[in-house]
Design an enzyme around this catalytic site. Structure first.
Site, PDB file in Angstrom:
ATOM      1  N   SER A  61      -7.622   3.953   1.239  1.00  0.00           N
ATOM      2  CA  SER A  61      -6.280   4.569   1.301  1.00  0.00           C
ATOM      3  C   SER A  61      -6.123   5.811   0.438  1.00  0.00           C
ATOM      4  CB  SER A  61      -5.224   3.550   0.883  1.00  0.00           C
ATOM      5  OG  SER A  61      -4.860   2.798   2.003  1.00  0.00           O
ATOM      6  N   LYS A  64      -5.224   8.985   2.040  1.00  0.00           N
ATOM      7  CA  LYS A  64      -3.881   9.247   2.578  1.00  0.00           C
ATOM      8  C   LYS A  64      -3.227  10.495   1.970  1.00  0.00           C
ATOM      9  CE  LYS A  64      -3.085   4.603   4.333  1.00  0.00           C
ATOM     10  NZ  LYS A  64      -2.985   3.204   3.931  1.00  0.00           N
ATOM     11  N   TYR A 189      -8.625   7.741  11.851  1.00  0.00           N
ATOM     12  CA  TYR A 189      -8.127   6.999  10.686  1.00  0.00           C
ATOM     13  C   TYR A 189      -9.233   6.142  10.058  1.00  0.00           C
ATOM     14  CZ  TYR A 189      -5.574   3.636   7.887  1.00  0.00           C
ATOM     15  OH  TYR A 189      -5.162   2.844   6.841  1.00  0.00           O
ATOM     16  N   TYR A 241       0.878   1.101  -3.309  1.00  0.00           N
ATOM     17  CA  TYR A 241       1.371   0.059  -2.397  1.00  0.00           C
ATOM     18  C   TYR A 241       2.720  -0.466  -2.900  1.00  0.00           C
ATOM     19  CZ  TYR A 241      -3.630   0.075  -1.182  1.00  0.00           C
ATOM     20  OH  TYR A 241      -4.896   0.442  -0.840  1.00  0.00           O
ATOM     21  N   VAL A 259      -8.306  -0.003  -1.152  1.00  0.00           N
ATOM     22  CA  VAL A 259      -8.896  -1.342  -1.222  1.00  0.00           C
ATOM     23  C   VAL A 259     -10.397  -1.307  -1.507  1.00  0.00           C
ATOM     24  CG1 VAL A 259      -7.141  -2.501   0.184  1.00  0.00           C
ATOM     25  CG2 VAL A 259      -9.163  -1.516   1.283  1.00  0.00           C
TER      26      VAL A 259
END
Ligand code: GLU
Length: 305
Positions: A61, A64, A189, A241, A259
């Site tokens: 992530s 992102k 992605y 998160y 993660v």
């Protein structure tokens, strides 16, 4: 400073026992929970590191914010805001965050999967191969490392086991929030999450965000400072998160976790920090990594609040 980083690693190492490596993508389960690295890059060009700071792992992530940056560079802030929200969801990163009929773009931010999947579709390029290449190219430039590439084994594992992401993407499509072919967007992605980096690379990427678009050595501007402000603001509220509020209290800087066990922290005008420790807490954040950042923040007065 190096001594301080070594002390911090020693103090936080016992936390590893309280977490565990991600297993929902089988390839990630192979990570060694005992790896622990920190790299700090400072605005005067000096860097400090300790532990396994060159150990490669997948960005997950933490891509992102880079995706968001590229979407901003390609479209500007207004157009990006038309497609995604910027509010914290208070839910896990892969939550299907809707009751039926009410999926609207304001309900997901670019740091949760639904938002990041939509962001992939905003990147310019004649096809998704070109779009991904542009993302990889920007990642290499931000990290000042031309050798960054995709971990093919993790990519295949993501693609084979990404059932929930597939469900999310089809739901976005069903609600008219995703124009392109779902499998093409998802492939971009999954590849993006599988880019292999190390703590050093994360520190460099974090530094460019901290330095409002300029790299450390060359003073080259990679993007306008308003985009750094946008990304950093979203990182403060949504980067860790549904643990972002607690992280803001404990550490107090913009940051993004993945993660894969990485955390990238941005200390505006001062530092970029990259950490790797793959044992995660229940929210999917590196458990020892957060503790290490908390200690570092206290010792160096890094908190921005
Ligand atoms: N590839 C991961 C997923 O979407 C990224 C998750 C993460 O690091 O939060 O499932």
């Amino acid at each position: 400073m190096v001594e301080l980083l070594e002390q911090i690693i020693a103090e936080c190492r016992p936390d590893i026992q309280k977490g565990s490596v991600a297993t929902y993508i089988p390839e990630l389960a192979k990570q060694d929970p005992n790896d622990f690295g920190i790299y700090v890059l400072s605005s005067d060009g000096s860097h400090y590191c300790a532990g396994d700071y060159m150990k490669p792992f997948t960005v997950q992530s933490i891509i992102k914010p880079v995706l968001l940056l590229l979407a901003l560079m390609d479209n500007g802030t207004e157009e990006v805001r038309r497609h995604i929200g910027v509010e914290a969801t208070g839910k896990p990163f892969d939550a299907i965050n809707v009751s039926d009929k009410s999926l609207v773009s304001e309900h997901f931010n670019p740091m949760v999967n639904a938002g990041a999947i939509v962001i992939c579709s905003l990147i310019r390029g004649k096809d998704y191969v070109e779009r991904f290449e542009r993302l990889l190219d920007l990642t290499r430039k931000l990290a000042d490392n031309p050798n960054i590439d995709v971990d093919e084994a993790v990519y295949r594992s993501e693609k084979t086991h990404g059932f929930k992401n597939r469900a999310l993407a089809y739901l976005l499509k069903a609600h008219g929030l995703l124009e392109d072919d779902v499998e093409d967007v998802l492939d971009c992605y999954f590849r993006a999450c599988s880019i292999r980096i190390c703590s050093r690379d994360l520190a460099h990427i974090g530094f460019v965000l901290a330095n409002r678009g300029k790299t450390v050595r060359s003073e080259t501007r990679l993007f306008p400072s308003e985009f750094a402000r946008f990304v950093n603001a979203v990182l403060v509220t949504c980067g860790m998160y549904d643990g972002s509020g607690e992280f803001a209290l404990r550490v107090g800087v913009p940051a993004k976790s993945g993660v894969g066990g990485g955390i990238m922290a941005v200390v505006p005008t001062r530092l970029g920090i990259g950490i790797y420790s793959p044992a995660l807490n229940e929210k999917g954040n590196s458990i020892a990594g957060i503790h290490a950042l908390e200690l570092l923040s206290k010792r160096l007065y890094l908190g921005i609040f």
